[in-house]
Design an enzyme around this catalytic site. Structure first.
Site, short mmCIF file in Angstrom:
data_model
loop_
_atom_site.label_atom_id
_atom_site.label_comp_id
_atom_site.label_asym_id
_atom_site.label_seq_id
_atom_site.Cartn_x
_atom_site.Cartn_y
_atom_site.Cartn_z
N CYS A 110 -20.07 -2.51 -16.00
CA CYS A 110 -19.94 -2.19 -14.59
C CYS A 110 -21.08 -2.81 -13.78
CB CYS A 110 -20.03 -0.59 -14.68
SG CYS A 110 -20.14 -0.09 -12.88
N ASP A 141 -9.24 6.68 -1.94
CA ASP A 141 -8.16 7.21 -2.74
C ASP A 141 -8.70 7.77 -4.10
OD1 ASP A 141 -8.97 5.35 -4.44
OD2 ASP A 141 -6.73 4.37 -4.84
N TYR A 144 -4.90 7.26 4.81
CA TYR A 144 -5.20 6.07 3.68
C TYR A 144 -4.63 4.85 4.30
CZ TYR A 144 -4.84 3.20 -0.26
OH TYR A 144 -4.89 1.94 -1.20
N GLU A 166 0.85 -1.36 0.04
CA GLU A 166 -0.04 0.18 0.09
C GLU A 166 0.81 1.19 -0.03
OE1 GLU A 166 -3.06 0.38 -0.53
OE2 GLU A 166 -3.60 -1.72 -0.82
N CYS A 204 -26.21 3.75 -10.92
CA CYS A 204 -25.39 4.61 -10.79
C CYS A 204 -25.74 6.06 -11.14
CB CYS A 204 -24.28 4.29 -12.00
SG CYS A 204 -23.30 5.78 -12.31
#
Ligand code: SF4
Length: 292
Positions: free
Chosen positions: A202, A137, A119, A36, A208
């Protein structure tokens, strides 16, 4: 997108997520912390070989803690933003000394480690330990902006609002929430990309807000475009390359050859000295930290 989208998104993640070495079962918290840290601002394909090398050389925090700063900076190679390497080294020292050589699993303890920010602490808690933690992020912010708020892209970061937005989507169950954190990020990296979102593929297209609104243009404040050529970041990288390629201290003239514009070069060298990435020897030469 709302809490009910967790299921299709998690199901999609199980079948479609990229196979990455740090996602393999059995990867330690340390392996996830290293990945990470490297993945912040560096693409996967450049991180992968360096991550393998680090895991081979330094499989536990105490192994990295025992290495010198110069070794760590050399092994960081060309991943960029090398202060991350020194911060990881400091975190490894603290984990080895204060946490029995095991990366902690809760966000607050992780945040208490040197160099671990919002984060990284949440990413380690979620991805290494399956904890419920909102991980935010750029990719996640873009997915949330589109799917939840119906905007073409995320505006400038607003840490508290961004965390609250993602938190509101996470199921109560730790394992499902942790998987959703990974799934939203993966969707942003591979499908809901900045330039060409693949809405046809998607798993949450039915839910969405941006797609439902007819994909309106992004209308928020302009975003900063990051360039690299000619920046101080590039010059710092070139100066560090000289030191990484040498076996010990180098003369000033060796660094001068790395970049022709003297004012910028001097400013960058100063900033490397201030950041502790470069040290000056008593006889006026320059070296990686501790290497003189
Ligand atoms: S439908 Fe398109 S814009 Fe919406 S989340 Fe999916 S990829 Fe992104």
């Amino acid at each position: 997108m709302n809490t009910t989208t967790a299921e299709p998104l998690n199901a999609w993640y199980e079948t479609s997520a990229r196979e990455l070495p740090w996602r393999e079962p059995g990867t330690t918290g340390w392996g996830v912390l290293v990945s990470e840290t490297m993945l912040q601002q560096t693409p996967v394909r450049r991180v992968e070989p360096v991550w393998w090398e680090w895991m081979r050389r330094w499989p536990r925090p105490s192994d990295l803690a025992a290495a010198s700063q110069a070794e760590v900076l050399r092994a960081w190679g060309k991943l960029g933003y090398p202060r991350r390497a020194l911060r990881l080294h400091q975190a490894a020292e603290a984990i080895a000394a204060e946490h029995d050589d095991v990366v902690p699993s809760d966000v607050d303890t992780l945040l208490g480690l040197p160099g671990i920010g919002t984060y990284t602490a949440r990413a380690v808690a979620a991805f290494a330990y399956g904890r419920r933690a909102p991980v935010v992020d750029t990719n996640v912010r873009r997915v949330v902006a589109r799917a939840v708020h119906g905007a073409g892209d995320a505006g400038p970061p607003s840490p508290n609002r961004d965390l609250a937005d993602v938190e509101a989507l996470l199921p109560d169950d730790d394992a499902k929430a942790a998987k959703l954190s990974a799934a939203i990020m993966e969707l942003g990296q591979t499908v809901c990309t900045a330039r060409a979102p693949g809405c046809d593929l998607c798993p949450i297209a039915h839910d969405c807000a941006w797609l439902a609104a007819g994909c309106p243009e992004y209308a928020g404040p302009p975003k900063k475009v990051q360039r690299f050529a000619g920046t101080d970041r590039q010059v710092r990288g070139k100066l560090l390359d000289v030191l990484r390629g040498a076996s010990g201290p180098v003369e000033r003239a060796d660094l001068d050859r790395a970049w022709s514009e003297a004012g910028q070069r001097d400013r960058c060298l100063d900033s490397l000295l201030v950041d502790g990435l470069v040290e000056q020897t008593e006889d006026g030469r320059f070296a990686l930290p501790g290497e003189h």
